[in-house]
Enzyme design. Structure first.
Site, PDB file in Angstrom:
ATOM      1  N   GLU A  45       0.829  -1.198   0.000  1.00  0.00           N
ATOM      2  CA  GLU A  45       0.000   0.000   0.000  1.00  0.00           C
ATOM      3  C   GLU A  45       0.872   1.259   0.000  1.00  0.00           C
ATOM      4  O   GLU A  45       1.840   1.351   0.766  1.00  0.00           O
ATOM      5  CB  GLU A  45      -0.909  -0.021   1.230  1.00  0.00           C
ATOM      6  CG  GLU A  45      -1.930   1.092   1.293  1.00  0.00           C
ATOM      7  CD  GLU A  45      -2.905   0.921   2.450  1.00  0.00           C
ATOM      8  OE1 GLU A  45      -3.894   1.658   2.479  1.00  0.00           O
ATOM      9  OE2 GLU A  45      -2.670   0.047   3.315  1.00  0.00           O
ATOM     10  N   LYS A 114      -9.151   3.388  -2.868  1.00  0.00           N
ATOM     11  CA  LYS A 114      -9.510   2.567  -1.707  1.00  0.00           C
ATOM     12  C   LYS A 114     -10.936   2.880  -1.277  1.00  0.00           C
ATOM     13  O   LYS A 114     -11.340   4.041  -1.196  1.00  0.00           O
ATOM     14  CB  LYS A 114      -8.531   2.834  -0.561  1.00  0.00           C
ATOM     15  CG  LYS A 114      -8.628   1.849   0.594  1.00  0.00           C
ATOM     16  CD  LYS A 114      -7.468   2.041   1.574  1.00  0.00           C
ATOM     17  CE  LYS A 114      -7.505   1.032   2.698  1.00  0.00           C
ATOM     18  NZ  LYS A 114      -6.358   1.172   3.622  1.00  0.00           N
ATOM     19  N   CYS A 175      -5.754  -3.354   1.689  1.00  0.00           N
ATOM     20  CA  CYS A 175      -5.563  -3.506   3.133  1.00  0.00           C
ATOM     21  C   CYS A 175      -6.864  -3.678   3.910  1.00  0.00           C
ATOM     22  O   CYS A 175      -7.428  -4.754   3.978  1.00  0.00           O
ATOM     23  CB  CYS A 175      -4.747  -2.329   3.674  1.00  0.00           C
ATOM     24  SG  CYS A 175      -3.999  -2.677   5.302  1.00  0.00           S
ATOM     25  N   SER A 357      20.305  -1.823  34.170  1.00  0.00           N
ATOM     26  CA  SER A 357      20.146  -1.858  35.624  1.00  0.00           C
ATOM     27  C   SER A 357      20.301  -3.242  36.224  1.00  0.00           C
ATOM     28  O   SER A 357      20.396  -3.379  37.442  1.00  0.00           O
ATOM     29  CB  SER A 357      18.762  -1.318  35.988  1.00  0.00           C
ATOM     30  OG  SER A 357      17.747  -2.238  35.579  1.00  0.00           O
ATOM     31  N   SER A 362      15.498  -3.708  31.374  1.00  0.00           N
ATOM     32  CA  SER A 362      16.696  -3.276  30.652  1.00  0.00           C
ATOM     33  C   SER A 362      17.448  -4.469  30.079  1.00  0.00           C
ATOM     34  O   SER A 362      18.041  -4.381  28.995  1.00  0.00           O
ATOM     35  CB  SER A 362      17.614  -2.458  31.569  1.00  0.00           C
ATOM     36  OG  SER A 362      18.073  -3.225  32.659  1.00  0.00           O
TER      37      SER A 362
END
Length: 706
Positions: A45, A114, A175, A357, A362
């Site tokens: 698209e 569309k 879509c 950390s 993390s």
């Protein structure tokens, strides 16, 4: 009469407004399709300008440059003798449409606008485009002069039509039209269309792929026919990652599957299929044949071209295959990693900086970057020259070839542990060990000097010095002391991101990675402008529950042994004083709710669209085995109070990879206010009244038993 047709669909990593790059990738896909014998090529698209142009669609430049690219495409010898189906915005009678432009041998066959626009969640197509609201109606579109000079056509058909070639009939969907209750393929199929095409820009969400695949296969199972789906792939400039999965289906079976996650910019699927299989399949569907006798016919654009050959009766057709789905853990490993790679190479930075950390969040980000390094090394080993060229630019070394993902990780990822007097030796060890196992360049920073300097300024101005709650301070003092630590870490993260490579004699800067998960964002459990503030966040749309599963996956598949101890430790911010060297603060205790509960609240709030009262009513039933109504009421009230008090933080969320349909992202996905009456007086009163009714009912039941 021809029987077998060879058709192609593709996934392209297009980039919004990158007209040069987009043109190159479109031409490459057509070249591959032709080489593999295809006579029809479908693309994603809005592939010419890129799907994510947003308000750039308002600009006449976007329309102009799209037509300039279209002219280049039609002039190219690569596009000769193959029907090319490309996507771009088109202005017709001063109305902007999202269109497919289908052309053959320098002639435009049809411009198909569309019909159903995506206008929920992350999508705002109604902001820029108008849906075509004239079913089976075709108008005359007068071409710009630059196109007339190429095609020698003054005007072409524009509207809801299908293509009638010498051997079959082709109809387009775009879509969202596949997802609507009254999809165009239904009426098109009844009217004799045998090949359906769908050009998509469908983004990745955890556990979504099967829905898309089942929709396509069900379409051809119910009505018969061939269905081609093309999709955008990669990050085209925003929070979404488009996950490819191009596919070709016939009569309910998948015959070609594209990759869901890949660093290849161009992927082309080709299948050879027998038209007689469609006709014999449809012959037995009597209900379809009855409907066909009453159908309002589509306008057919006649095309003097065949997708098949006269001597193809014995050409072998593509056979059905079993779709291979990724587990959620694999999706987390691959999707955000590909998104990070696109962002890194296109931003032209030298790598990433991650505040590490030693906790699950993390560590998950570190593992995602390591997964990215694995994919880059694999792509280079497979001969992907584009990926290698991008590597050369990122590391500023034209002869470097990444072979070992740990070594490459050391070049593109800097991890830093920012210790304070409240940090434990346990998390220090975990961060250091994980950095060693993935190979990142690791540094330790102590923030105590900066924190004390800031409090010194405060003391000099006010004459007061706040204390932690455990030392006799108030809640306000305790929170302020924690927030200063968090915000100092953000400042230091950006300082080191800008200058870390400079200290090592290397050019460029680093992108700072965020580490806040979707549940913490929903609850607002983070400090505004702390180290959750970053350039991008690969886990901002992923739940804590899914991240724990991902860490377990990485431990087993990437052989990162330290992750076993990381996943077993309770989540903690480590912002309050230790007790005999051990952490006493935990995230769930601070939040007043568990991460599992947060996921439920988020799904009910966003997906089920539940306010406080409706959420209470649903949870009373869901949690009846573990919680009394009054306890459920207390939990719901606490969530909504915390949610509303902290909603303002969503306005500053780091742009995050979108992977959850209950993301609280204020900027794109979750359009709710950020200033609330946090007492929710009317709503909570309704809850209290319902609690009283339920308790009275329970008491009456007990009395009747006696």
């Amino acid at each position: 009469m021809g029987r077998t047709v060879t058709v192609a669909t593709c996934s392209l990593n297009q980039w919004a407004l990158d007209f040069d790059g987009n043109l190159e990738r479109i031409l490459k896909s057509i070249e591959i399709a032709k080489y593999k014998g295809a006579r029809y090529r479908l693309g994603p698209e809005l592939e010419i300008c890129g799907y994510g142009c947003s308000d750039h669609y308002y600009e006449s430049d976007t329309l102009l440059h799209s037509f300039q690219v279209l002219a280049k495409l039609m002039e190219s010898p690569i596009t000769q003798d193959i029907i090319c189906d490309v996507g771009m915005p088109v202005m017709h009678r001063n109305i902007r449409y999202n269109c497919r432009v289908i052309f053959l041998n320098k002639k435009i066959l049809l411009i198909r606008p569309k019909i159903s626009l995506a206008n929920t969640g992350n999508y705002r197509e109604m902001r820029w485009f108008t849906p075509w609201s004239k079913p089976r109606h075709v108008e005359e579109y007068f071409l710009p002069r630059m196109i007339q000079e190429v095609t020698m056509q003054e005007s072409v058909p524009f509207g809801d039509a299908v293509l009638a070639t010498l051997d079959t009939c082709i109809g387009s969907e775009i879509c969202e039209e596949l997802w609507t209750p009254a999809s165009p393929h239904i009426e098109m199929g009844i009217d004799g269309v045998e090949i359906f095409t769908n050009s998509s820009a469908s983004h990745h969400v955890l556990r979504k792929a099967h829905t898309r695949v089942e929709l396509v296969n069900f379409t051809t199972a119910k009505n018969g026919g061939i269905y081609l789906m093309a999709n955008q792939k990669g990050c085209d400039g925003d929070r979404l990652y488009y996950d490819g999965c191009a596919m070709i289906s016939i009569n309910g079976d998948t015959v070609a599957q594209g990759l869901q996650f890949s660093l290849d910019d161009v992927e082309v699927l080709v299948a050879t299929l027998d038209l007689e299989d469609i006709r014999s399949y449809r012959a037995e569907i009597s209900s379809r044949n009855l409907a066909a006798s009453r159908v309002i016919p589509y306008h057919r654009v006649k095309v003097n071209f065949a997708l098949s050959c006269f001597d193809d009766a014995c050409t072998p057709a593509s056979q059905p295959i079993q779709w291979r789905y990724h587990s959620p853990e694999e999706e987390i490993s691959l999707g955000p990693a590909c998104w990070l790679w696109d962002y890194l190479r296109r931003s032209k930075q030298g790598g990433f900086l991650l505040p590490l950390s030693g906790g699950v969040d993390s560590s998950s980000v570190a593992c995602i970057v390591y997964s990215m390094c694995l994919q880059v090394c694999s792509a280079v080993q497979s001969g992907n020259q584009r990926v290698l060229d991008d590597v050369h630019k990122i590391v500023n070394d034209e002869v470097y070839i990444p072979k070992d993902p740990r070594e490459f990780c050391g070049r593109v990822l800097t991890t830093c542990y920012m210790a304070s007097e409240n940090s434990s030796q346990d998390t220090l060890y975990k961060a250091k060990s994980l950095a060693e196992e993935i190979g990142s360049y690791h540094i330790n920073i102590n923030i105590d000097g900066a924190v004390k300097a800031i409090w010194g300024i405060f003391n000099a101005v006010t004459g007061r010095m706040p204390q932690y709650q455990v030392h006799g301070g108030s809640t306000r003092e305790n929170l302020a002391l924690q927030n200063v630590q968090a915000r100092v870490r953000m400042v230091l993260a950006y300082l080191f991101a800008q200058l870390c490579l400079w200290t090592r004699g290397m050019p460029g800067g680093l992108l700072v990675l965020g580490t806040s998960n979707v549940d913490e964002s929903l609850r607002g459990y983070f400090t505004k402008y702390d180290c959750s503030s970053a350039d991008i966040n690969p886990i901002g749309g992923i739940s804590k529950t899914d991240l724990k599963g991902f860490i377990q996956y990485c431990s087993e598949n990437f052989h990162l042994t330290i992750l076993r101890s990381i996943i077993s430790a309770p989540a903690t911010a480590e912002l309050e004083p230790l007790k005999k060297g051990h952490v006493t603060q935990t995230d769930e205790s601070d939040m007043g709710m568990t991460y599992a509960e947060l996921s439920v609240y988020g799904k009910l709030r966003k997906i089920a669209k539940a306010g406080p009262y409706t959420m209470f009513c649903k949870l009373v039933s869901m949690w009846k085995e573990t919680c009394a109504p009054r306890e459920v009421a207390s939990k719901v009230k606490h969530f909504f109070q915390m949610y509303s008090v902290n909603r303002h933080k969503m306005t500053t969320l780091t742009p995050s990879y979108h992977a959850a349909n209950y993301s609280p992202d204020d900027n794109r996905f979750d359009l709710r206010p950020f200033l609330y009456n946090a007492s929710w007086s009317w709503q909570f009163r309704c809850i209290d009244e319902q609690v009283s009714k339920l308790e009275s009912k329970e008491e009456n039941l007990e009395e009747s038993k006696e």
